[in-house]
Write an enzyme that holds these catalytic residues in place. Sequence first.
Site, PDB file in Angstrom:
ATOM      1  N   PRO A   2     -34.831  38.728  32.942  1.00 39.92           N
ATOM      2  CA  PRO A   2     -35.944  39.072  33.807  1.00 39.92           C
ATOM      3  C   PRO A   2     -36.025  40.507  34.295  1.00 39.92           C
ATOM      4  O   PRO A   2     -35.286  40.920  35.173  1.00 39.92           O
ATOM      5  CB  PRO A   2     -35.768  38.125  35.006  1.00 39.92           C
ATOM      6  CG  PRO A   2     -34.587  37.311  34.711  1.00 39.92           C
ATOM      7  CD  PRO A   2     -33.890  37.827  33.568  1.00 39.92           C
ATOM      8  N   GLU A   3     -36.908  41.264  33.748  1.00 43.77           N
ATOM      9  CA  GLU A   3     -37.344  42.529  34.321  1.00 43.77           C
ATOM     10  C   GLU A   3     -38.843  42.360  34.489  1.00 43.77           C
ATOM     11  O   GLU A   3     -39.350  41.284  34.220  1.00 43.77           O
ATOM     12  CB  GLU A   3     -36.982  43.678  33.383  1.00 43.77           C
ATOM     13  CG  GLU A   3     -35.497  43.643  33.097  1.00 43.77           C
ATOM     14  CD  GLU A   3     -34.963  44.864  32.380  1.00 43.77           C
ATOM     15  OE1 GLU A   3     -35.769  45.727  32.024  1.00 43.77           O
ATOM     16  OE2 GLU A   3     -33.762  44.930  32.178  1.00 43.77           O
ATOM     17  N   LYS A  59     -39.178  42.224  40.276  1.00 40.09           N
ATOM     18  CA  LYS A  59     -38.420  41.053  39.848  1.00 40.09           C
ATOM     19  C   LYS A  59     -38.681  39.829  40.723  1.00 40.09           C
ATOM     20  O   LYS A  59     -38.037  38.804  40.555  1.00 40.09           O
ATOM     21  CB  LYS A  59     -36.928  41.380  39.839  1.00 40.09           C
ATOM     22  CG  LYS A  59     -36.578  42.453  38.805  1.00 40.09           C
ATOM     23  CD  LYS A  59     -35.134  42.837  38.842  1.00 40.09           C
ATOM     24  CE  LYS A  59     -34.882  43.967  37.854  1.00 40.09           C
ATOM     25  NZ  LYS A  59     -33.516  44.509  37.975  1.00 40.09           N
ATOM     26  N   HIS A  93     -28.808  22.381  35.043  1.00 43.86           N
ATOM     27  CA  HIS A  93     -29.142  23.717  35.542  1.00 43.86           C
ATOM     28  C   HIS A  93     -30.563  23.817  36.089  1.00 43.86           C
ATOM     29  O   HIS A  93     -31.050  24.904  36.363  1.00 43.86           O
ATOM     30  CB  HIS A  93     -28.932  24.754  34.449  1.00 43.86           C
ATOM     31  CG  HIS A  93     -27.522  24.786  33.943  1.00 43.86           C
ATOM     32  ND1 HIS A  93     -26.444  24.951  34.786  1.00 43.86           N
ATOM     33  CD2 HIS A  93     -27.008  24.649  32.701  1.00 43.86           C
ATOM     34  CE1 HIS A  93     -25.327  24.927  34.074  1.00 43.86           C
ATOM     35  NE2 HIS A  93     -25.635  24.741  32.811  1.00 43.86           N
ATOM     36  N   ARG A 111     -26.558  30.508  35.608  1.00 48.56           N
ATOM     37  CA  ARG A 111     -25.549  31.350  36.238  1.00 48.56           C
ATOM     38  C   ARG A 111     -25.676  31.456  37.743  1.00 48.56           C
ATOM     39  O   ARG A 111     -24.855  32.107  38.401  1.00 48.56           O
ATOM     40  CB  ARG A 111     -25.613  32.751  35.631  1.00 48.56           C
ATOM     41  CG  ARG A 111     -24.500  32.972  34.635  1.00 48.56           C
ATOM     42  CD  ARG A 111     -24.592  34.356  34.045  1.00 48.56           C
ATOM     43  NE  ARG A 111     -23.596  35.239  34.580  1.00 48.56           N
ATOM     44  CZ  ARG A 111     -23.407  36.475  34.156  1.00 48.56           C
ATOM     45  NH1 ARG A 111     -24.180  36.958  33.195  1.00 48.56           N
ATOM     46  NH2 ARG A 111     -22.492  37.224  34.661  1.00 48.56           N
ATOM     47  N   ARG A 254     -22.873  49.672  35.061  1.00 52.86           N
ATOM     48  CA  ARG A 254     -23.652  48.936  34.055  1.00 52.86           C
ATOM     49  C   ARG A 254     -23.532  49.585  32.691  1.00 52.86           C
ATOM     50  O   ARG A 254     -23.419  50.812  32.574  1.00 52.86           O
ATOM     51  CB  ARG A 254     -25.132  48.906  34.454  1.00 52.86           C
ATOM     52  CG  ARG A 254     -25.389  48.434  35.867  1.00 52.86           C
ATOM     53  CD  ARG A 254     -24.920  47.028  36.121  1.00 52.86           C
ATOM     54  NE  ARG A 254     -25.543  46.102  35.194  1.00 52.86           N
ATOM     55  CZ  ARG A 254     -26.786  45.669  35.308  1.00 52.86           C
ATOM     56  NH1 ARG A 254     -27.509  46.014  36.337  1.00 52.86           N
ATOM     57  NH2 ARG A 254     -27.309  44.856  34.418  1.00 52.86           N
TER      58      ARG A 254
END
Length: 273
Positions: A2-3, A59, A93, A111, A254
């Site tokens: 997701p961006e 986001k 999930h 996650r 990163r």
Amino acid sequence: MPELAEVEYYRRQWTPGLGEKITRVQLHAAKRIFRGIDPETFVRRISGAILRESESHGKQMLFRFSPAAWLGVHLGMTGKLRVEPPHFTPGKHDHLALGQRRRTLVFSDPRLFGRIRFHAGSDVPDWWAQRAHSVLSGGFTLGYLAAFLRRHGRAPIKAVLLLQNGFPGIGNWMADEILWQASLHPALPAGALRPAGIKRLHQATRFVARTAMRRITRKMDDLPDDWLFNERWRKRGNCPRDQSPLKRTTIGGRTTVFCPRCQGKTPARHPQE
DNA sequence: ACCCCTGTTCGGCG
DNA sequence: CCGCCGAACAGGGG
């Protein structure tokens, strides 16, 4: 994933549910995704409410209900929105499922880096009202950008591009793409950019964001062939511009991919290697 | 088995 | 007090 463009893509996945009532709410209230939320209030306010409209910004996503209630969704790294049939049983999930007569709106996130927010009342929630200017809006001017860079002048420009209060929606691959298109070294301190560099950064930011929105928003589509994006995942990628080997390093914690030839030498003040 | 990862938050430190 | 940095968060995939 997701961006900003992918966030917009996922927001649209729930569009079939607009204008329809939520008949059933299922959630894994104990998960950290719901931190800060009182699950009983949440279920009580959303049950029977009608999903009215939705919007994405960077986001973040916002879903408005009536009677007045607001649901915020942040996908984290692995969150997704999708639609399933009515009477759907959530899987491991699937942390939130909003049942409607004809479908179920599902939020999943293996996650657990995502986050659900909730606000009851007619006023827009603080966490939405306090958003920064979108990089695609008229508010994202050269002057606004320059001031933000100055405020974070000692941090490497790559890390600054990931700050959501200055570049909402920009994530790791977009940051690398923008710096590559602007011919700026990712380790350059943000405060060291010259006016010409700031100008290139401004243009590249808007171009990359606009193009990504156009190409990804309707369905997950490919980005232009000559973008760094297509090489950055390869073990031994080459610069699409001059074919020289790309370099992979860590900046701002990163993974960062860049072309040492196109994007200049590492600045002496910031020896990343 | 081991290493890597598209994001945010928090505590330590300068 | 401000801002930067690394670690932590959890799980799946290569």
